[in-house]
Design a protein around this motif. Structure first.
Motif, PDB file in Angstrom:
ATOM      1  N   GLY A 168       0.813  -1.208   0.000  1.00  0.00           N
ATOM      2  CA  GLY A 168       0.000   0.000   0.000  1.00  0.00           C
ATOM      3  C   GLY A 168       0.844   1.255   0.000  1.00  0.00           C
ATOM      4  N   GLY A 169       0.186   2.397  -0.125  1.00  0.00           N
ATOM      5  CA  GLY A 169       0.916   3.659  -0.146  1.00  0.00           C
ATOM      6  C   GLY A 169      -0.028   4.843  -0.148  1.00  0.00           C
ATOM      7  N   ALA A 170       0.517   6.019   0.116  1.00  0.00           N
ATOM      8  CA  ALA A 170      -0.277   7.240   0.182  1.00  0.00           C
ATOM      9  C   ALA A 170      -0.549   7.789  -1.215  1.00  0.00           C
ATOM     10  CB  ALA A 170       0.449   8.283   1.021  1.00  0.00           C
ATOM     11  N   LEU A 171      -1.748   8.370  -1.383  1.00  0.00           N
ATOM     12  CA  LEU A 171      -2.117   9.060  -2.609  1.00  0.00           C
ATOM     13  C   LEU A 171      -2.338  10.534  -2.273  1.00  0.00           C
ATOM     14  CD1 LEU A 171      -4.608   6.399  -4.036  1.00  0.00           C
ATOM     15  CD2 LEU A 171      -2.187   6.678  -4.578  1.00  0.00           C
ATOM     16  N   THR A 172      -2.998  11.261  -3.126  1.00  0.00           N
ATOM     17  CA  THR A 172      -3.205  12.690  -2.902  1.00  0.00           C
ATOM     18  C   THR A 172      -4.462  12.946  -2.077  1.00  0.00           C
ATOM     19  OG1 THR A 172      -4.443  12.864  -4.986  1.00  0.00           O
ATOM     20  CG2 THR A 172      -2.080  13.271  -5.066  1.00  0.00           C
ATOM     21  N   ARG A 173      -4.510  14.112  -1.407  1.00  0.00           N
ATOM     22  CA  ARG A 173      -5.682  14.612  -0.701  1.00  0.00           C
ATOM     23  C   ARG A 173      -6.235  13.635   0.339  1.00  0.00           C
ATOM     24  NH1 ARG A 173      -9.065  17.929  -5.385  1.00  0.00           N
ATOM     25  NH2 ARG A 173      -7.285  19.155  -6.122  1.00  0.00           N
ATOM     26  N   GLY A 174      -5.344  13.011   1.068  1.00  0.00           N
ATOM     27  CA  GLY A 174      -5.752  12.119   2.142  1.00  0.00           C
ATOM     28  C   GLY A 174      -6.185  10.736   1.705  1.00  0.00           C
ATOM     29  N   LYS A 175      -6.102  10.428   0.428  1.00  0.00           N
ATOM     30  CA  LYS A 175      -6.469   9.103  -0.059  1.00  0.00           C
ATOM     31  C   LYS A 175      -5.264   8.169   0.034  1.00  0.00           C
ATOM     32  CE  LYS A 175      -9.615  11.317  -3.341  1.00  0.00           C
ATOM     33  NZ  LYS A 175      -9.896  11.576  -4.764  1.00  0.00           N
ATOM     34  N   PHE A 176      -5.521   6.887  -0.071  1.00  0.00           N
ATOM     35  CA  PHE A 176      -4.428   5.934   0.019  1.00  0.00           C
ATOM     36  C   PHE A 176      -4.801   4.647  -0.698  1.00  0.00           C
ATOM     37  CE2 PHE A 176      -7.228   5.169   3.573  1.00  0.00           C
ATOM     38  CZ  PHE A 176      -7.323   3.786   3.646  1.00  0.00           C
ATOM     39  N   ALA A 177      -3.768   3.953  -1.150  1.00  0.00           N
ATOM     40  CA  ALA A 177      -3.935   2.615  -1.718  1.00  0.00           C
ATOM     41  C   ALA A 177      -3.707   1.620  -0.594  1.00  0.00           C
ATOM     42  CB  ALA A 177      -2.937   2.385  -2.841  1.00  0.00           C
ATOM     43  N   PRO A 178      -4.686   0.784  -0.270  1.00  0.00           N
ATOM     44  CA  PRO A 178      -4.547  -0.108   0.888  1.00  0.00           C
ATOM     45  C   PRO A 178      -3.555  -1.233   0.645  1.00  0.00           C
ATOM     46  CG  PRO A 178      -6.553  -0.616  -0.318  1.00  0.00           C
ATOM     47  CD  PRO A 178      -5.976   0.630  -0.948  1.00  0.00           C
ATOM     48  N   SER A 179      -3.093  -1.813   1.732  1.00  0.00           N
ATOM     49  CA  SER A 179      -2.252  -3.002   1.639  1.00  0.00           C
ATOM     50  C   SER A 179      -3.067  -4.152   1.062  1.00  0.00           C
ATOM     51  CB  SER A 179      -1.725  -3.378   3.015  1.00  0.00           C
ATOM     52  OG  SER A 179      -1.090  -4.649   2.977  1.00  0.00           O
TER      53      SER A 179
END
Length: 265
Positions: A168-179
């Motif tokens: 997983g990792g961080a995206l823009t504007r508080g969004k994220f790609a989950p593990s």
């Protein structure tokens, strides 16, 4: 030959060619639509009328507030007509829906519904319009997959958000790609099929069912042996590794400086 050349230069030749191209495109679209419709009808037939009726009751009681009484959508939630059974099975099965609170994206939490109720909700939404169906077991069996090819497909299409290890990792504007570690094979496949949250859709034209199976096989191999080189450091790659080296190096320099100072005193 001259007569043929003159016909090619006829003012209506371009119109005729355009009409033929439109007819060909329309024919191919009709064939594709018919195939998708047949798949949808097969899926709906597999679900009993009782499942659809029970699913409608559950939908009205738990989902209609945001998605509308007939799943037509409201200002608080999108329309669900045509999203298919796979989207419902993923969102409800992972606990993302119903949402616990409004936010940048739905959070994973313990599911509110049983497997049977989830199936009934999926059956009802699938009856409203054509959409991706719940994958068959043959597409989920890692014994049928190629982890090496799955790694190539994953790195080319998924690693920029989920990172190469699927952590997983961080995206823009508080969004994220989950593990993706610990996620079931079915839910991984459904996510690729439906593109939940910020994820793009990988239908069979983008990734074949076999390639999806290969990706699942790779991720399951990562769960078993996700850190062959030592400390994983969150599997965040060179950023975490560089920070560790910098911190340790700076600590060594500070300790050495203090030691030299104490000796000179």
């Amino acid at each position: 030959m001259k007569a043929l050349s003159q016909k090619r230069r006829h003012p209506l030749a371009a119109v005729v060619l355009l009409a033929l191209a439109l007819l060909l495109t329309g024919g191919l679209y009709a064939v594709a639509t018919t195939t998708n419709q047949a798949k949808a009808e097969t899926s709906i037939t597999a679900a009993s009328d009782n499942d659809i009726a029970e699913g409608q009751k559950l939908f009205v009681s738990n989902c209609a507030t945001c998605h509308g009484t007939n799943a037509e959508g409201t200002q608080d939630g999108p329309a669900l007509i045509g999203v298919g059974a796979a989207a419902v099975d993923f969102q409800v099965g992972t606990g993302r829906m119903p949402m616990q609170m409004q936010g940048t994206q739905a959070q994973v939490k313990p599911g509110q519904f049983t497997d049977e109720q989830t199936h009934q909700l999926a059956a009802y939404v699938a009856s409203l319009g054509t959409g991706p169906t719940i994958p068959e077991q043959q597409h989920l069996d890692v014994a049928n997959g190629d982890a090496a090819n799955g790694a190539k497909v994953f790195l080319a299409n998924c690693a920029m958000c989920h990172n190469a290890a699927g952590a997983g990792g961080a995206l823009t504007r508080g969004k994220f790609a989950p593990s993706l570690m610990g996620v079931s094979e079915k839910h991984i496949y459904e996510a690729m099929e439906t593109g939940p949250q910020n994820m793009p859709v990988f239908n069979d034209a983008n990734l074949t069912p076999q390639e999806k199976n290969d990706v699942i096989t790779y991720l399951k191999a990562q769960e078993v042996n996700n850190s062959p080189g030592g400390f994983a450091l969150g599997s965040l790659g060179p950023v975490a590794e560089g920070l560790l080296i910098w911190t340790l190096g700076l600590g060594v320099v500070l300790v050495f400086t203090v030691w030299l100072t104490s000796r000179s005193a």
